[in-house]
Design a protein around this motif. Structure first.
Motif, PDB file in Angstrom:
ATOM      1  N   TYR A   1       4.763  23.740  14.671  1.00 36.43           N
ATOM      2  CA  TYR A   1       5.017  24.442  13.416  1.00 36.43           C
ATOM      3  C   TYR A   1       4.237  23.809  12.270  1.00 36.43           C
ATOM      4  O   TYR A   1       3.672  24.514  11.424  1.00 36.43           O
ATOM      5  CB  TYR A   1       6.510  24.436  13.100  1.00 36.43           C
ATOM      6  CG  TYR A   1       6.845  25.083  11.777  1.00 36.43           C
ATOM      7  CD1 TYR A   1       6.704  26.451  11.592  1.00 36.43           C
ATOM      8  CD2 TYR A   1       7.278  24.311  10.694  1.00 36.43           C
ATOM      9  CE1 TYR A   1       6.994  27.052  10.373  1.00 36.43           C
ATOM     10  CE2 TYR A   1       7.575  24.900   9.473  1.00 36.43           C
ATOM     11  CZ  TYR A   1       7.432  26.272   9.321  1.00 36.43           C
ATOM     12  OH  TYR A   1       7.705  26.848   8.104  1.00 36.43           O
ATOM     13  N   SER A   2       4.170  22.481  12.240  1.00 38.58           N
ATOM     14  CA  SER A   2       3.418  21.819  11.160  1.00 38.58           C
ATOM     15  C   SER A   2       1.932  22.152  11.246  1.00 38.58           C
ATOM     16  O   SER A   2       1.280  22.372  10.221  1.00 38.58           O
ATOM     17  CB  SER A   2       3.633  20.296  11.226  1.00 38.58           C
ATOM     18  OG  SER A   2       3.216  19.786  12.483  1.00 38.58           O
ATOM     19  N   ALA A   3       1.392  22.209  12.470  1.00 40.92           N
ATOM     20  CA  ALA A   3      -0.013  22.597  12.623  1.00 40.92           C
ATOM     21  C   ALA A   3      -0.218  24.047  12.179  1.00 40.92           C
ATOM     22  O   ALA A   3      -1.230  24.393  11.568  1.00 40.92           O
ATOM     23  CB  ALA A   3      -0.450  22.415  14.070  1.00 40.92           C
ATOM     24  N   PHE A   4       0.759  24.887  12.469  1.00 40.69           N
ATOM     25  CA  PHE A   4       0.672  26.301  12.101  1.00 40.69           C
ATOM     26  C   PHE A   4       0.660  26.463  10.582  1.00 40.69           C
ATOM     27  O   PHE A   4      -0.146  27.219  10.033  1.00 40.69           O
ATOM     28  CB  PHE A   4       1.850  27.051  12.709  1.00 40.69           C
ATOM     29  CG  PHE A   4       1.897  28.512  12.377  1.00 40.69           C
ATOM     30  CD1 PHE A   4       0.994  29.398  12.935  1.00 40.69           C
ATOM     31  CD2 PHE A   4       2.874  29.009  11.514  1.00 40.69           C
ATOM     32  CE1 PHE A   4       1.036  30.756  12.634  1.00 40.69           C
ATOM     33  CE2 PHE A   4       2.920  30.356  11.211  1.00 40.69           C
ATOM     34  CZ  PHE A   4       2.004  31.232  11.773  1.00 40.69           C
ATOM     35  N   THR A   5       1.530  25.744   9.884  1.00 42.45           N
ATOM     36  CA  THR A   5       1.556  25.866   8.425  1.00 42.45           C
ATOM     37  C   THR A   5       0.279  25.310   7.802  1.00 42.45           C
ATOM     38  O   THR A   5      -0.173  25.811   6.770  1.00 42.45           O
ATOM     39  CB  THR A   5       2.787  25.146   7.842  1.00 42.45           C
ATOM     40  OG1 THR A   5       2.816  23.771   8.300  1.00 42.45           O
ATOM     41  CG2 THR A   5       4.071  25.835   8.281  1.00 42.45           C
ATOM     42  N   ARG A   6      -0.315  24.287   8.420  1.00 42.08           N
ATOM     43  CA  ARG A   6      -1.618  23.803   7.927  1.00 42.08           C
ATOM     44  C   ARG A   6      -2.671  24.893   8.064  1.00 42.08           C
ATOM     45  O   ARG A   6      -3.507  25.086   7.184  1.00 42.08           O
ATOM     46  CB  ARG A   6      -2.047  22.547   8.690  1.00 42.08           C
ATOM     47  CG  ARG A   6      -1.311  21.280   8.287  1.00 42.08           C
ATOM     48  CD  ARG A   6      -2.056  20.036   8.755  1.00 42.08           C
ATOM     49  NE  ARG A   6      -2.186  20.011  10.213  1.00 42.08           N
ATOM     50  CZ  ARG A   6      -1.301  19.481  11.039  1.00 42.08           C
ATOM     51  NH1 ARG A   6      -0.188  18.935  10.541  1.00 42.08           N
ATOM     52  NH2 ARG A   6      -1.483  19.487  12.339  1.00 42.08           N
ATOM     53  N   GLU A   7      -2.627  25.614   9.182  1.00 42.94           N
ATOM     54  CA  GLU A   7      -3.591  26.699   9.379  1.00 42.94           C
ATOM     55  C   GLU A   7      -3.364  27.809   8.354  1.00 42.94           C
ATOM     56  O   GLU A   7      -4.321  28.393   7.836  1.00 42.94           O
ATOM     57  CB  GLU A   7      -3.463  27.262  10.796  1.00 42.94           C
ATOM     58  CG  GLU A   7      -3.846  26.303  11.902  1.00 42.94           C
ATOM     59  CD  GLU A   7      -5.350  26.092  12.001  1.00 42.94           C
ATOM     60  OE1 GLU A   7      -6.091  26.665  11.176  1.00 42.94           O
ATOM     61  OE2 GLU A   7      -5.784  25.337  12.897  1.00 42.94           O
TER      62      GLU A   7
ATOM     63  N   SER B   1       7.255  31.882   7.347  1.00 46.61           N
ATOM     64  CA  SER B   1       6.333  31.210   8.257  1.00 46.61           C
ATOM     65  C   SER B   1       7.025  30.819   9.558  1.00 46.61           C
ATOM     66  O   SER B   1       6.389  30.784  10.616  1.00 46.61           O
ATOM     67  CB  SER B   1       5.727  29.973   7.585  1.00 46.61           C
ATOM     68  OG  SER B   1       6.733  29.108   7.089  1.00 46.61           O
ATOM     69  N   THR B   2       8.337  30.541   9.489  1.00 45.33           N
ATOM     70  CA  THR B   2       9.055  30.227  10.728  1.00 45.33           C
ATOM     71  C   THR B   2       9.079  31.444  11.656  1.00 45.33           C
ATOM     72  O   THR B   2       8.911  31.316  12.870  1.00 45.33           O
ATOM     73  CB  THR B   2      10.494  29.784  10.416  1.00 45.33           C
ATOM     74  OG1 THR B   2      11.106  30.752   9.541  1.00 45.33           O
ATOM     75  CG2 THR B   2      10.513  28.423   9.747  1.00 45.33           C
ATOM     76  N   GLY B   3       9.290  32.624  11.084  1.00 49.12           N
ATOM     77  CA  GLY B   3       9.278  33.831  11.885  1.00 49.12           C
ATOM     78  C   GLY B   3       7.901  34.133  12.443  1.00 49.12           C
ATOM     79  O   GLY B   3       7.759  34.541  13.607  1.00 49.12           O
ATOM     80  N   LEU B   4       6.873  33.937  11.635  1.00 47.13           N
ATOM     81  CA  LEU B   4       5.506  34.122  12.112  1.00 47.13           C
ATOM     82  C   LEU B   4       5.191  33.165  13.253  1.00 47.13           C
ATOM     83  O   LEU B   4       4.556  33.546  14.245  1.00 47.13           O
ATOM     84  CB  LEU B   4       4.519  33.896  10.962  1.00 47.13           C
ATOM     85  CG  LEU B   4       4.140  35.109  10.119  1.00 47.13           C
ATOM     86  CD1 LEU B   4       3.314  34.679   8.917  1.00 47.13           C
ATOM     87  CD2 LEU B   4       3.366  36.123  10.936  1.00 47.13           C
ATOM     88  N   HIS B   5       5.646  31.922  13.110  1.00 44.99           N
ATOM     89  CA  HIS B   5       5.392  30.935  14.167  1.00 44.99           C
ATOM     90  C   HIS B   5       6.078  31.338  15.459  1.00 44.99           C
ATOM     91  O   HIS B   5       5.512  31.196  16.557  1.00 44.99           O
ATOM     92  CB  HIS B   5       5.853  29.544  13.717  1.00 44.99           C
ATOM     93  CG  HIS B   5       5.556  28.466  14.709  1.00 44.99           C
ATOM     94  ND1 HIS B   5       6.540  27.812  15.423  1.00 44.99           N
ATOM     95  CD2 HIS B   5       4.380  27.935  15.131  1.00 44.99           C
ATOM     96  CE1 HIS B   5       5.994  26.929  16.216  1.00 44.99           C
ATOM     97  NE2 HIS B   5       4.683  26.980  16.067  1.00 44.99           N
TER      98      HIS B   5
END
Length: 351
Positions: free
Chosen positions: A89-95, A73-77
């Motif tokens: 990043y935290s908003a991205f992982t929630r999505e 997920s870090t790479g995707l972000h």
């Protein structure tokens, strides 16, 4: 947003003649927030409105997670941030959780750091049979082919090489960001295989260095593999936008490979996609493709192409998703070209 009770209390205090500063001080909230409720811009209990910044990237993230199951997920972000996504990043992982997108391989083992191997005074001599690597081939696949060509067990090959190769061959993901090979490691492999270091770095992504490229995990074109003496599927990492082997006119699907001889327009679209990747970058092309795929759905030419591919590949299921994707590919690339040239809906990248 403040608690509903505090918002209602702020409105009541304002009705009693208290000013914004007094209300903010009494309730312990910021004056700007208090003023939002007093001015009627937001009702008590109403959540703060926000733009859905993830929506334009949802299809891209879903495809990248499916094409490269080891991409964290870090790479995707990092990828979507470079494309213009503004969320944390935290908003991205929630999505990701909200869209049920899994951004990691469930079978991966945690990578264990490896101490750099000491350079040996004498490189091992070349094996009697030279085995050239396939483009994009994984370390495990290449070492197993070397062993098979020399009629040796795999352990005999890794025993001649620095420890990095044994650990990488056993890893689920050979593109992990940690544990990069040392120059001496690559020299040992070159000496053993009789292949130049430049050719090895060019063919094997794990040796290229420079971080994880935007890649998709699939199997090499079966006809390319056969030319190298490989009859079973050979796992490879190829550029994320690459969908075909143009040499053998083959569609490299997620599950099946399709003969494209009867559909030359798909090969032409693949050539055009390569030019677009050079002009706009791989990740931006993939984003345009995922956007275009939604807009180009239902194209009657795609349905006719599906029938053509099914007739030319009688052993394949005409309803297979890979056939549908291949049939729609020319229309997808045509629409992606329009998007990339600024005439379609594509999120703007960072300035």
């Amino acid at each position: 947003m403040i608690p509903e009770t505090s918002a209602r209390q702020a409105i009541a205090l304002a009705g009693q003649g208290a000013n914004v500063s007094e209300i903010a001080r009494q309730l312990g909230h910021d004056r700007k927030t208090i003023r939002i409720y007093l001015n009627g811009h937001r009702a008590p209990g109403q959540p703060r409105p926000h733009a859905d910044s993830f929506a334009p990237f949802a299809a891209y993230v879903r495809q990248r997670a499916a094409d490269d199951p080891h991409l964290r997920s870090t790479g995707l972000h990092r990828e979507v941030t470079a494309l213009g996504y503004a969320g944390s990043y935290s908003a991205f992982t929630r999505e990701l959780r909200g869209h049920s997108i899994t951004a990691a391989c469930g079978t991966c083992r945690k990578w264990k750091p490896i101490a750099p191997a000491q350079a040996r005074e004498h490189h091992p001599g070349p094996l009697p049979f030279r085995t050239a690597p396939l483009g994009g081939e994984t370390i495990a696949s290449y070492l197993s082919r070397i062993a098979a060509a020399s009629h040796l067990p795999a352990g005999a090959i890794t025993a001649c090489l620095p420890s990095w190769f044994a650990a990488r061959a056993a890893a689920c993901d050979d593109l992990a960001a940690t544990g990069q090979p040392q120059p001496a490691d690559i020299r040992h492999l070159a000496a053993l295989t009789g292949t130049s270091e430049t050719a090895l770095r060019h063919a094997l992504p794990a040796l290229a260095g420079g971080g994880r490229p935007p890649a998709r995990a699939t199997f090499a074109c079966r006809r390319c593999a056969a030319r190298h003496g490989q009859r079973s599927p050979a796992p490879v990492h190829i550029p994320a936008h690459q969908r075909t082997c143009r040499r053998h006119r083959t569609w490299l699907g997620r599950a099946i490979q399709i003969d494209l001889t009867a559909a030359p327009d798909i090969i032409a679209a693949s050539r055009h996609a390569s030019r677009l990747a050079l002009d706009h970058g791989i990740t931006r092309l993939v984003l345009a493709e995922t956007t275009a795929r939604q807009q180009a759905a239902g194209d009657p030419r795609g349905r006719r192409r599906t029938a053509t591919l099914a007739t030319a590949n009688p052993g394949l299921d005409p309803g297979h998703p890979d056939i549908a994707e291949a049939a729609a590919y020319p229309g997808t690339i045509k629409m992606a070209t329009v998007i990339l040239r600024g005439h379609g809906a594509l999120p703007a990248g960072p300035e």
